[in-house]
Design a protein around this motif. Sequence first.
Motif, PDB file in Angstrom:
ATOM      1  N   GLY A 314       0.999  -1.266  -0.425  1.00  0.00           N
ATOM      2  CA  GLY A 314      -0.143  -0.452  -0.039  1.00  0.00           C
ATOM      3  C   GLY A 314       0.774   0.911   0.015  1.00  0.00           C
ATOM      4  N   ASP A 315       1.873   1.242   0.361  1.00  0.00           N
ATOM      5  CA  ASP A 315       3.006   2.027   0.000  1.00  0.00           C
ATOM      6  C   ASP A 315       3.176   2.699  -1.169  1.00  0.00           C
ATOM      7  OD1 ASP A 315       5.239   3.652   2.094  1.00  0.00           O
ATOM      8  OD2 ASP A 315       5.882   3.297  -0.244  1.00  0.00           O
ATOM      9  N   LYS A 316       2.945   4.309  -1.331  1.00  0.00           N
ATOM     10  CA  LYS A 316       2.827   5.038  -2.648  1.00  0.00           C
ATOM     11  C   LYS A 316       3.729   5.020  -3.444  1.00  0.00           C
ATOM     12  CE  LYS A 316      -0.488   8.159  -1.062  1.00  0.00           C
ATOM     13  NZ  LYS A 316      -1.077   9.973  -0.752  1.00  0.00           N
ATOM     14  N   GLN A 319       4.297   1.415  -4.926  1.00  0.00           N
ATOM     15  CA  GLN A 319       3.513   1.806  -6.760  1.00  0.00           C
ATOM     16  C   GLN A 319       3.382   2.341  -7.756  1.00  0.00           C
ATOM     17  OE1 GLN A 319      -0.433   3.735  -4.626  1.00  0.00           O
ATOM     18  NE2 GLN A 319      -0.222   1.143  -3.325  1.00  0.00           N
ATOM     19  N   ASN A 320       4.958   3.217  -6.788  1.00  0.00           N
ATOM     20  CA  ASN A 320       5.333   4.469  -8.672  1.00  0.00           C
ATOM     21  C   ASN A 320       6.194   3.489  -9.068  1.00  0.00           C
ATOM     22  OD1 ASN A 320       3.182   6.243  -7.947  1.00  0.00           O
ATOM     23  ND2 ASN A 320       4.243   7.374  -6.387  1.00  0.00           N
TER      24      ASN A 320
END
Length: 816
Positions: A314-316, A319-320
């Motif tokens: 769930g860490d942005k 995710q990037n």
Amino acid sequence: MFKKHNMFVCDPKNNEKNDDGYGSSNITVLEGLEAVRKRPGMYIGNTGTVGLHHLIYEVVDNSIDEFLAGHGSQIDITLHLDGSVTVSDNARGIPVDKHPSGKSALEVVMTVLHAGGKFDNEIYKTSGGLHGVGASVVNALSSYCRVEVKKNGGVYEQEYKCGIPVFSVRKIGDTTHHGTTTTFKPDVTIFQETTEFSFDFLSGRLRELSFLNKGICIRLIDEIKDKTQEFKYEGGLVSFVEYLNRSKVVIHPKPIYMNTEKEETVIEIALQWNDSYSESVYSYANNINTAEGGAHLTGLRAALTRVINQLASGDKGVQNLKEGLSPEDIREGLTGVVHVKLRDPQFEGQTKNKLANSRIRTLVESSLNEKLSDYFHEHPDVAKKIVAKIVDAARARIAARKAKELTRRKSALDLGGLPGKIADCQDRDPANCELFIVEGDSAGGSAKQGRDRKTQAVLPLKGKILNVEKATTDKMLSNQEIRLLVQALGTGIGRHDSEVDIAKLRYHKIVIMTDADVDGAHIRTLLLTFFYRQMKEVIKRGHLYIAQPPLYKYKKQKTERYLKDDSELEKFLVETAMQDASILDGNEKTLEMSVVKNMLICVERRNKITSILSRRRSSVAVNYLVSHALLTPEIFYKKADFEKLISEMKLHVLKYGHIHAKVDFDSEHNRYHAIIDIQLAGKPYHFKLDFDFVSSTEFEELKRLTVQLESTFALPLKYSHDKKSRVITSWVELREFLLADGRSGAYIQRYKGLGEMNSEQLWETTMQPSSRQLLQVTIEDAMAADDIFSMLMGDDVPPRKEFIESNALNVRNLDA
């Protein structure tokens, strides 16, 4: 030594030799410990440095197994001057009662392979020693071994030579204590490479054992260097990880720790991330360092990958990342230890480098999955810091790959575009090619002119290369000297072996050639750090070497000689002074030069032993004791004679200082000893004068050498050369005179830099394969290497300061 037995063959009339010359008489059956002496590598790995130290580990591991079984708290390891070792514990003591074989149980343990208490799971539930060969193998590979057992109110002993008992187990005294003391001396006919134990080498393993067994106290005593180190850590694996990270900046303050038991297997793990770029995870099974890992390490890595990926999903930042997280990203900067204790561990080989129990992987993985998930749920702040570190690692990995690709596109190993830098060799077979990495243009110029252009390439480096301990890959590749080195070698770089393509290595012998001064040592350390962190496979494959240029050049008239070090210089000076000279004894008899050389070797040996024994006892006391004819091991059993000796010694020492001596009785061995305190010129000496000291090999040799030097030939001596002569009172004085005479009129140059040599000298002393000396770089103890590189090259100052202060007195020839 080896017994031959006829085997059954079809034709009994032809059982000696068959037509092809190979018959039953060629079949050798090795009995007892003969197999160990014939093939020691099968039992201890090799007969080099690693195998030699393995002997101590085998004995210590037996004491550790006693501790695990709930007995004993102290282990002492003493390195003696004569090369022997004593390992002593306060556990239950090896049984000495009669074994069903008819021999004492002690003799069975020490002389029979596959005999011991570790086959009985009720006695040792989690022993590392499986095969029952440890003690007997040590005994077999020792020229001398003695075991003393304190048990059931008595003191028992047995001695062995090359594994064979000298006498049956016997009782020598009474005691209220318990434990086992083993003294052994490695056999020089087996360990021909070296029989010298390393204090630092042993310290690493003994420190490990103290971490792995919290509460135990292990002391290492080196009588040669007069050093003692004690290891005791109540924190166990937590203290272990904190120790490994002491030179690094940690991401979270306390290590993550778990201790659980599943299916009669104890699993203990400690983990802590730091801001470095290296993974340092170590695995153990029943106290055995499984250097090659195994099922338990595989389970740990699998659990880490799974839990961290779930945590970071769930860490942005994650995710990037188009490529996601790799297992290497997750373990970057991780310091960890996994220790499993299990019944019947299965290792690959007697040296136990890899754990093979497949079930352990599942147990470790499931346990860590559960415990680590719970920990991160309870400590979200720690989880956030770790994920941020891992995301940074992933971004750096992607950036580094792009930087590598850019570098390859720009250069494509086209070294022709680098004039004045690398002077390549003509041969294109890497197996024949050598690369000399040289400090500075001056030495580089000499090396280029003096080399063998066919097989030797030279790469001069300008100044000090980047310290890669704390550098990212893109920063390294932006450094001109490192980029040039990477291009020259052709393997690529990376902190993981998979990133380095060793098959593309262009030179199979890489030689670091720097000056013998402080700057040269610093550059050498920087280069070693680079290879260890970025091209470790080059070291593992044995391709990295350090040049050993001579330290001295001797010149007198037409004589020129290069000499490696101080010892070689002294030997040469003595031999030079003896040329065309004659030595006469007190009866005017001319002595043969070979005899004189042997006597001078005795002087050197006597000086060395006296110096070491005098550190704690004073030269006044040692010289008096050596010269006392009545001082023999037997005197310690005679109270009146021993007290008389002590009284005479007190009168002698009082001429030079103060002395206090107290005579005590040792009821365990039924003999006397004295506790001596001496003050000489303000320096205190405290020691024990006992049977063990006087009967030691070093003291006996010192007495023998003293008698030989004083009695073999009539004194004084007379030195004659040309028209000059000199009367010399002793062999000690003769050696001092020869050293001074050898220096007289000679120019002795001590080299500080390779640039001081011209091309011909550099070739002759350092580069010519037939005459040079190279030191091969190996990784015998990866943990110690990792620790020392982190300490010396990292950002944390206090550990480096402590290391320098503790080793300052050992420095020699430090240039201003």
